[in-house]
Design an enzyme around this catalytic site. Sequence first.
Site, PDB file in Angstrom:
ATOM      1  N   CYS A 114       0.794  -1.231   0.000  1.00  0.00           N
ATOM      2  CA  CYS A 114       0.000   0.000   0.000  1.00  0.00           C
ATOM      3  C   CYS A 114       0.831   1.288   0.000  1.00  0.00           C
ATOM      4  O   CYS A 114       0.351   2.337  -0.430  1.00  0.00           O
ATOM      5  CB  CYS A 114      -0.917   0.000   1.210  1.00  0.00           C
ATOM      6  SG  CYS A 114      -1.418  -1.670   1.712  1.00  0.00           S
ATOM      7  N   HIS A 255      -4.296   6.025  -0.196  1.00  0.00           N
ATOM      8  CA  HIS A 255      -4.400   4.625  -0.636  1.00  0.00           C
ATOM      9  C   HIS A 255      -5.844   4.168  -0.421  1.00  0.00           C
ATOM     10  O   HIS A 255      -6.407   4.358   0.655  1.00  0.00           O
ATOM     11  CB  HIS A 255      -3.433   3.777   0.175  1.00  0.00           C
ATOM     12  CG  HIS A 255      -3.767   2.318   0.150  1.00  0.00           C
ATOM     13  ND1 HIS A 255      -3.793   1.581  -1.019  1.00  0.00           N
ATOM     14  CD2 HIS A 255      -4.127   1.461   1.129  1.00  0.00           C
ATOM     15  CE1 HIS A 255      -4.142   0.343  -0.737  1.00  0.00           C
ATOM     16  NE2 HIS A 255      -4.354   0.244   0.559  1.00  0.00           N
ATOM     17  N   ASN A 285      -9.461  -2.844  -3.792  1.00  0.00           N
ATOM     18  CA  ASN A 285      -8.181  -2.369  -3.290  1.00  0.00           C
ATOM     19  C   ASN A 285      -7.075  -3.017  -4.109  1.00  0.00           C
ATOM     20  O   ASN A 285      -6.812  -4.211  -3.974  1.00  0.00           O
ATOM     21  CB  ASN A 285      -8.076  -2.748  -1.795  1.00  0.00           C
ATOM     22  CG  ASN A 285      -6.733  -2.407  -1.176  1.00  0.00           C
ATOM     23  OD1 ASN A 285      -5.749  -2.156  -1.864  1.00  0.00           O
ATOM     24  ND2 ASN A 285      -6.702  -2.399   0.149  1.00  0.00           N
TER      25      ASN A 285
END
Lengths: 328, 76
Positions: A114, A255, A285
């Site tokens: 991330c 993020h 994600n």
Amino acid sequence: MGVIISKISIYLPSQILTNDDLLLEAEGTTLTSQKIYSKLGIKQRHIAADGETSLDLAYNACINVLENFIKENIDFLLFCTQSPDYILPTSACLLQDKLGLNTKTGAIDFNLGCSGYIYGLALAKGLIEAGVASNILLVTAETYSKMLNPKDVSNRSIFGDGAAATILSRSNDNGIFHIELGTDGSGFSNLIVENGGFRNPLSKLVLQNSFKNNYLDMNGPEIFNFTLDSVPKLVESVLKKNNMNLTDVDYFIFHQANKFMLEYLRTKIGIAREKFYINLERTGNTVSATIPIGLQDAQEKGLIRKGDFVMLCGFGVGYSWGATIIKI
Amino acid sequence: METKTFLLKLQEALGEDELLTVDTKFEDLSLFDSMAIMMIIAFVDEHFRQTISSKQLNEMKTVGDLISIIGLDRFH
């Protein structure tokens, strides 16, 4: 002299897994499509096919970004992935060859999730400012789907596969300001694929391990606690490092972990809704690709314009985090 | 915070139809899952500026347990 982001292109694998598709495979879950959408902000995610790796996604993103760019001018390749083709050699070496970049190009892989894009910007900025390179191809490509247990509906609902390729160039202007980075390895076990590396090599003994050890295991509550503790401080410190206030920043792209967490962070930090990017509806994600995918999306939608100051903030697996402010 | 207020706010945060009591077991709630845990973490952070660890969350069985974790001194 400075560094600018010249161009960003993305690539998402063609196979799509909708919430409904996923739930067909889930027995006895209390999750519903509506809940996944309202809480996580996700309707679907793209999944790499069997035999389609992060390198393949990276290659396609690069082909897109190199359109109308003289590829001979690329002199460094930075490849961020946690799902490389091989233990060795470096996947970036294969990518150099596949793209037909000239052999004077430097190429390395780096293993981050991330926070990967921010670290990539830091590395690229350092290389350019030190005169090591002039045009860097930073690729963030991830296929977490390949590391998830098929029965792990929770994590399968969150993560999607995807890639982004960014060209960073030396310029008379500067578009990337001071970068703040951080690490806390005490949180390593809260987002981990435990087996298959050299600490716990795959062997008969290890294959008998439980549900989670051969696959990605995420302690959601601990990760959430980590972000609540570290992200507000990170925002404060990157602003301070850049001599800016929160109100000087025109737009924020964090993020894209999940909608609930992002919304809560936004209100906790005190960022206006219209200045804060949340969009993981169609991608889920995508780990190190979420920030560049968001940047490209925000530009296309006119949410950010030339001259805007945009804060980018990545945080997660490691634990690792980083933030910077860029000028579009 | 008043315990009564806490119970109402928690009920709203969890999206539950039924009123909560200190004896309500989390596992009996129809909507209780990993997302509800996220909401509890955010709720405790927002209203009490406190962190609640995954270990504490695993051991927590009732709403009363949650109140104890936060600390009885924070309630009246």
